[in-house]
Every structure is written in C-alpha cells, then in structure tokens.
Design an enzyme around this catalytic site. Sequence first.
Site, mmCIF file in Angstrom:
data_model
loop_
_atom_site.group_PDB
_atom_site.id
_atom_site.type_symbol
_atom_site.label_atom_id
_atom_site.label_comp_id
_atom_site.label_asym_id
_atom_site.label_seq_id
_atom_site.Cartn_x
_atom_site.Cartn_y
_atom_site.Cartn_z
ATOM 1 C CE1 TYR A 199 3.558 -6.653 3.472
ATOM 2 C CE2 TYR A 199 3.005 -8.984 3.409
ATOM 3 C CZ TYR A 199 3.110 -7.761 2.779
ATOM 4 O OH TYR A 199 2.778 -7.639 1.453
ATOM 5 C CG ASP A 223 -1.887 -1.056 1.349
ATOM 6 O OD1 ASP A 223 -2.269 -1.598 0.296
ATOM 7 O OD2 ASP A 223 -2.305 -1.378 2.484
#
Lengths: 262, 262
Positions: free
Chosen positions: B110, B52
């Site tokens: 992540y 993102d």
Amino acid sequence: MRNLCMTVNYDGSRYNGFQTQPDGNTVQDHLEKAIATLVGEKPKIHGSGRTDAGVHAVGQVFNFMTDSPIPADRWPLALNGRLPRDIVVTGAQNVPLEFHSRRSAKRKTYRYTINANQYADVFLRHMQLHHPARLNVQAMEEAFHHFVGTYDFTSFASRYSQKQNHVRTVLETRLEIDYSQTRPHTRDQGILHFYITGNGFLQHMVRIIMGTLIQVGEGKHKPDAIPGMIAACDRSAAGPTAVSKALTMWGVHYDDINFQDK
Amino acid sequence: MRNLCMTVNYDGSRYNGFQTQPDGNTVQDHLEKAIATLVGEKPKIHGSGRTDAGVHAVGQVFNFMTDSPIPADRWPLALNGRLPRDIVVTGAQNVPLEFHSRRSAKRKTYRYTINANQYADVFLRHMQLHHPARLNVQAMEEAFHHFVGTYDFTSFASRYSQKQNHVRTVLETRLEIDYSQTRPHTRDQGILHFYITGNGFLQHMVRIIMGTLIQVGEGKHKPDAIPGMIAACDRSAAGPTAVSKALTMWGVHYDDINFQDK
C-alpha cells in the site's frame, strides 16, 4: 491604495474558465467573492489571460487594487480558507501601481498533455487527452517546431476571435515524454507533454495547434505542411480544436517580477 | 470453464470500496456488470482484498471463472468500454483453475501520501492528505520502520475487525519524498509517499499506522513508542484512523504470476 499581485493554481474541470461570464461559476468569480468576504471590498481582479472552460492553471497571475492593510504574505492562506478546494492561491506580493497582470506580461507558457499509453490514467484523466492509437511522435515534434516564429496565426485562431491583429510570436516549443508508466512489450507510447511559450496566444490557439499536431501524429499531414497552413490565414486550413481538459496554463513571465510558484 | 485473472486501477473517490456492499456502487459491482454485459454470464469476481470507501488502487487483482472464449488479451479494452472512466482494467491472463486472487496472494503493498507542502496540489487533492503544518519527517520514518516484523496488530486494527487472528507480518516500510514541487525558502516539506508491504493487512491497519505516524510527526509520540503500542494489543493505544483518500493499494504479489501493470 495598493496593487496586490497573486499566483493561483486551479483545476478547471468544474469552471466556465477563468474570466467572469454572464453564467457565473468562473475562477475569477470565486476569487473576487473570497476577497470580498475577507476584506469587505468589492474588488475587480485582472487575470494575465483567459482560460477556456475546463482548462487548468499552474501559476496563473492576477492583480487588484485594495485598501486592505493585510500584509501580502498573509493573503494566500486567508483566501484559500474561503475558496473551493480546486482553487489554491500560492503566492502574493505588492507590485507597483502601474503593474497589470495581462498588459505587463511578456511571455506565457502552456502545457498540453496527451496520454499515448494504452490505458488511461485514472488519477489524471481530468487533465490528459487519452490517445492509445499509434502516433508518429517524432513527426509531431517536428511539426511543433514549425510554429516557432512571428506569424499571423489566423489559421490557428477561433473564427470568433475578436482581436484585430492575429500576429503573435511563438518563442519556444518543447516536447517532454514521461515514460514512467510505460510498460515494456506493449504499445504504450508514453505521456506526451507539449510546452509552448509565446508573447501571447489567440483564442483556442494552443488547442488548434494541438488538434493539428494530433492529425500529424495520425499521418494525415506531414510536418512540413505546417508553414503552408499558417500562410493560408484561414481557419479551415488547420486541424480541429483539441479538447480543453488536457490544457494547462503553465506560467506567466514578467520582466521585473519573479514568481517561484512551481 | 477457465479462470481469468485481471489487474485494475481505480480512483476510489466515488465508490463504496472494492467489495460488494448492500448499498451497491462498489468497484466490484461495476466490474461484474461490465463482464455480464460483455459475455452474458453473471460472474462472481474475487478481489485480492477489500479497499475501504475512497481508497484507490493501482494493480488491484481479481479473478473469476468464465465459459467465454474471448482471448485474454482482448478483455481489457472490451471491459474498459463498458466501465466508468475511473475504473480501468490494465491486464488479463489465463491462470490455473486453483488460483484465487486473495488466497494465492503472498504480499501486498500500500502507499499512503501526505502532501506536506504549504499549499494543496489542486490536481491530486483527491489522493493526498494535505498537512502543511510542521512534521518531524525523520521521526515518522524511524517510527515507520518499527512496524516491520511479525506481530499481533490488534492495536492497529478496527475494533470491528472480524478476523480471529490479528498476527500479520510487515515485510518492508519505505518512505519516498518527492521534492519536485517544493519551493525554495518556504516551509514546504515535500510530498511524502509511505510504502508498506506485508503478507496481509487488517481492516484499517494502514490508515491507523498512518494516523499514528502523523502524531509522531507532530511530536505527540516518540518513534520508540511504537513497540509498546503494538504490544498493548489495544486499539486505544494507537493513533486515529487517517483519512482514506490518501491511501492507494499499490500492488499484489504472487509466487508464480507476474503483473507488469506499473
């Protein structure tokens, strides 16, 4: 009237240094403005020392006189809400009226960081000098230790220094190498943190020392050339002024006051 | 024709994410432009996954087909000289023609970072969520482990997800706490690094998991509420989407290819 003393961290990237300049946009300007909006006084703050444009600080110390009754421990949050995000006050305490951040300081420590890995660190590039080419790190460390002592550091001061006296004492030099990002079987040499502690530093002194150490690392000088450079008392005897962004004021030490800011 | 595979680190602060967007200014756009100026081809690169806007990466992987004869190990420096300073290619290798960064990926990791110390870190503020208020870190860790397993993660996906299938497997969750900046006798709670590894992640999935964990830390949910939230298969059952800047793609894992980029 009371004397308030505070510690502040800042990312110097966007600022014209700590101390008020005609051009504005200094850390001091922002601190004084935040204090003014908080208490409605126009304070004059005293920093422990200037930092050049682009230089950072962890534990810079400043003090100022105020009539405000706000307790010391409330100040950091109150000021941080009024400061840009890259300036953070991390502590506040009442000090005797005669305390002065600069004049009372006994020692200061600076850190200069060279990323000698092959690739720049994208997240810390604003506070590292990237030097991927081969450096003789051992020679740099040896040269660094030659600065310890009491000397006239004219060779390692800006030609524009306005100080009468260029004698300073360097108390300690220390190299820490961070290998955490070093990849095996590469030309990565680690992240080199050079710490230097002294009773005071001349304008650009740490950056000129570092510019000279980099030349030592590149094989342009031997480590034992340093004493001769110092003895020359001539700016042209030393190396260039290394870039400011890799320099961080790393703390100020006083005899009676203890800052636990790191 | 050959298939080149590279690893790249980026500070996502200035970019509209990894993958090309109509608005431009994505990491992919900059990589493709750098490759085009280097070899005069118009390559189409395949990333291992989108990130993102504002999300960072350490070891994002991409590949592309090229006719260029430049040896793989020359590419990183050649591209870095043509890229903005906040995008750094850190490795390149030839891979079989059938390799595809996204389709061949087996696992991704992540990292999400919450600075739970009292003061923000001025130097890493672009990659940390600052949460100085009290967090029940133990409850957060317990809740985090409830995500391990194979589930339909509809509750933890953007309502705008275009995937048909929301079943994913979370393989590992791990909390690392960095106390190096924690000052004694303060409300500092450390810097919390949440690592999550899975076979794939839905749009916003890590950020919604983190938004929910923060609510757990704030006492709004018990850790054992997580299984019910997952079972609801309803986005409104989970917490908010946590801010993107604290998220970093922390690596991609393949069966046959080993990236030593960290």
